[in-house]
Design an enzyme around this catalytic site. Structure first.
Site, PDB file in Angstrom:
ATOM      1  N   ASN A  77      -2.163   0.076   6.829  1.00 32.67           N
ATOM      2  CA  ASN A  77      -1.801  -1.114   7.262  1.00 32.67           C
ATOM      3  C   ASN A  77      -0.826  -1.816   6.536  1.00 32.67           C
ATOM      4  OD1 ASN A  77      -3.654  -2.010   5.698  1.00 32.67           O
ATOM      5  ND2 ASN A  77      -4.866  -3.404   6.954  1.00 32.67           N
ATOM      6  N   THR A  80      -5.392  -7.450  10.506  1.00 35.06           N
ATOM      7  CA  THR A  80      -5.497  -6.245   9.691  1.00 35.06           C
ATOM      8  C   THR A  80      -5.241  -5.128  10.544  1.00 35.06           C
ATOM      9  OG1 THR A  80      -7.438  -7.387   8.675  1.00 35.06           O
ATOM     10  CG2 THR A  80      -7.801  -4.981   8.621  1.00 35.06           C
ATOM     11  N   PHE A 108     -15.812   3.131   6.791  1.00 26.99           N
ATOM     12  CA  PHE A 108     -14.475   3.216   6.547  1.00 26.99           C
ATOM     13  C   PHE A 108     -14.116   3.581   4.839  1.00 26.99           C
ATOM     14  CE2 PHE A 108     -14.602  -1.245   7.468  1.00 26.99           C
ATOM     15  CZ  PHE A 108     -14.011  -1.502   6.281  1.00 26.99           C
ATOM     16  N   GLU A 129      -9.293 -10.948  -7.556  1.00 29.99           N
ATOM     17  CA  GLU A 129      -8.505  -9.886  -7.307  1.00 29.99           C
ATOM     18  C   GLU A 129      -7.307  -9.746  -8.328  1.00 29.99           C
ATOM     19  OE1 GLU A 129      -7.687  -9.592  -3.193  1.00 29.99           O
ATOM     20  OE2 GLU A 129      -9.649  -9.091  -2.553  1.00 29.99           O
ATOM     21  N   HIS A 178      -2.001  -5.460   1.614  1.00 27.28           N
ATOM     22  CA  HIS A 178      -3.565  -6.157   1.478  1.00 27.28           C
ATOM     23  C   HIS A 178      -3.209  -7.547   1.062  1.00 27.28           C
ATOM     24  CE1 HIS A 178      -7.660  -6.981   0.112  1.00 27.28           C
ATOM     25  NE2 HIS A 178      -6.985  -7.551  -0.838  1.00 27.28           N
ATOM     26  N   ARG A 191       2.457  -6.413   8.987  1.00 23.78           N
ATOM     27  CA  ARG A 191       1.901  -5.159   9.709  1.00 23.78           C
ATOM     28  C   ARG A 191       2.345  -4.917  10.946  1.00 23.78           C
ATOM     29  NH1 ARG A 191      -3.697  -7.671   7.306  1.00 23.78           N
ATOM     30  NH2 ARG A 191      -3.907  -6.425   5.567  1.00 23.78           N
ATOM     31  N   LYS A 243       0.828  -1.272  -0.042  1.00 25.34           N
ATOM     32  CA  LYS A 243       0.088   0.058   0.010  1.00 25.34           C
ATOM     33  C   LYS A 243       0.857   1.430   0.046  1.00 25.34           C
ATOM     34  CE  LYS A 243      -3.980  -2.095   2.311  1.00 25.34           C
ATOM     35  NZ  LYS A 243      -5.141  -1.870   3.450  1.00 25.34           N
ATOM     36  N   TYR A 285     -12.396  -2.548  -3.987  1.00 20.91           N
ATOM     37  CA  TYR A 285     -12.914  -2.550  -2.521  1.00 20.91           C
ATOM     38  C   TYR A 285     -14.606  -2.792  -2.710  1.00 20.91           C
ATOM     39  CZ  TYR A 285      -8.473  -2.116  -0.432  1.00 20.91           C
ATOM     40  OH  TYR A 285      -7.130  -2.489  -0.010  1.00 20.91           O
TER      41      TYR A 285
HETATM   42  P1  CMP Z   1      -7.533  -4.616   3.440  1.00 24.04           P
HETATM   43  O1  CMP Z   1      -7.144  -5.737   3.677  1.00 24.04           O
HETATM   44  O2  CMP Z   1      -6.860  -3.747   2.404  1.00 24.04           O
HETATM   45  O3  CMP Z   1      -9.070  -4.529   3.234  1.00 24.04           O
HETATM   46  C1  CMP Z   1      -9.835  -3.277   3.709  1.00 24.04           C
HETATM   47  C2  CMP Z   1      -9.241  -2.315   4.420  1.00 24.04           C
HETATM   48  O4  CMP Z   1      -9.934  -1.423   4.966  1.00 24.04           O
HETATM   49  C3  CMP Z   1      -8.434  -3.143   5.637  1.00 24.04           C
HETATM   50  O5  CMP Z   1      -7.220  -3.583   4.891  1.00 24.04           O
HETATM   51  C4  CMP Z   1      -8.054  -1.708   6.156  1.00 24.04           C
HETATM   52  O6  CMP Z   1      -7.010  -1.148   5.834  1.00 24.04           O
HETATM   53  C5  CMP Z   1      -9.237  -0.718   6.213  1.00 24.04           C
HETATM   54  N1  CMP Z   1     -10.104  -0.683   7.391  1.00 24.04           N
HETATM   55  C6  CMP Z   1     -10.109   0.353   7.816  1.00 24.04           C
HETATM   56  N2  CMP Z   1     -11.167   0.166   8.992  1.00 24.04           N
HETATM   57  C7  CMP Z   1     -11.328  -1.234   8.696  1.00 24.04           C
HETATM   58  C8  CMP Z   1     -12.241  -2.017   9.561  1.00 24.04           C
HETATM   59  N3  CMP Z   1     -12.782  -1.470  10.925  1.00 24.04           N
HETATM   60  N4  CMP Z   1     -12.267  -3.354   9.503  1.00 24.04           N
HETATM   61  C9  CMP Z   1     -11.796  -3.875   8.471  1.00 24.04           C
HETATM   62  N5  CMP Z   1     -11.009  -3.021   7.717  1.00 24.04           N
HETATM   63  C10 CMP Z   1     -10.658  -1.691   7.764  1.00 24.04           C
END
Ligand code: CMP
Length: 142
Positions: free
Chosen positions: A113, A92, A58, A127, A116, A103, A10, A50
């Site tokens: 974070n 996550t 979010f 994906e 992905h 992470r 990211k 997404y």
């Molecule tokens: P990712 O695996 O890229 O998938 C969705 C992203 O949304 C996740 O990583 C996080 O970076 C972001 N995100 C922010 N808030 C939340 C949340 N409450 N739960 C899950 N993903 C979140």
């Protein structure tokens, strides 16, 4: 079984200049990079990627972050690659991520974070094809 999974380094991790360190973790763990590209996502491309999170609170911040700078999209191949990659990434929320995971070591917040990874073989198929033509994936023959 040998699987493929999609990895995204990211914008926060690209900005920290740790692309190579993250790739090293994949390689040391036995996952092979079989597709790789740097891209600055458009809003449309990030929203489509997404789409399953469209109704989440979010979502807007997620799209804004993912379009804030370049990312590295990769296809990783290996035995049990989807789950293996998720183990290497950690939870996550970096606050919950086990010590030694990507992470835990490179991310500070759940929004930024570092990485992905596809969460199932089904989403991996979607994906991978969202970013890569089959001809742009290069299986290793040796
Ligand atoms: P990712 O695996 O890229 O998938 C969705 C992203 O949304 C996740 O990583 C996080 O970076 C972001 N995100 C922010 N808030 C939340 C949340 N409450 N739960 C899950 N993903 C979140």
């Amino acid at each position: 079984a040998v699987e493929r999974t999609l990895s995204i380094i990211k914008p926060d991790a690209v900005a920290k200049n740790v692309i190579g360190e993250i790739y090293s973790r994949f390689e040391k763990a036995g996952l092979k990079v079989v597709g790789s590209r740097m891209v600055h996502l458009s809003q449309e491309k990030a929203e489509g990627f997404y789409a399953e999170h469209k109704e989440r609170p979010f979502f807007k911040d997620l799209v804004a972050f993912m379009t804030s700078g370049p990312v590295v999209v990769s296809v990783l191949e290996g035995e049990n690659a989807v789950a293996h990659h998720r183990d290497l990434m950690g939870a996550t929320n970096p606050a919950d991520a086990a010590a030694g995971t990507i992470r835990a070591d490179f991310a500070q917040t759940i929004d930024e974070n570092a990485v992905h990874g596809s969460d199932s073989p089904t989403s991996a198929a979607r994906e991978v094809s969202y970013f890569f033509e089959e001809a742009d994936v290069c299986p290793r023959t040796r």
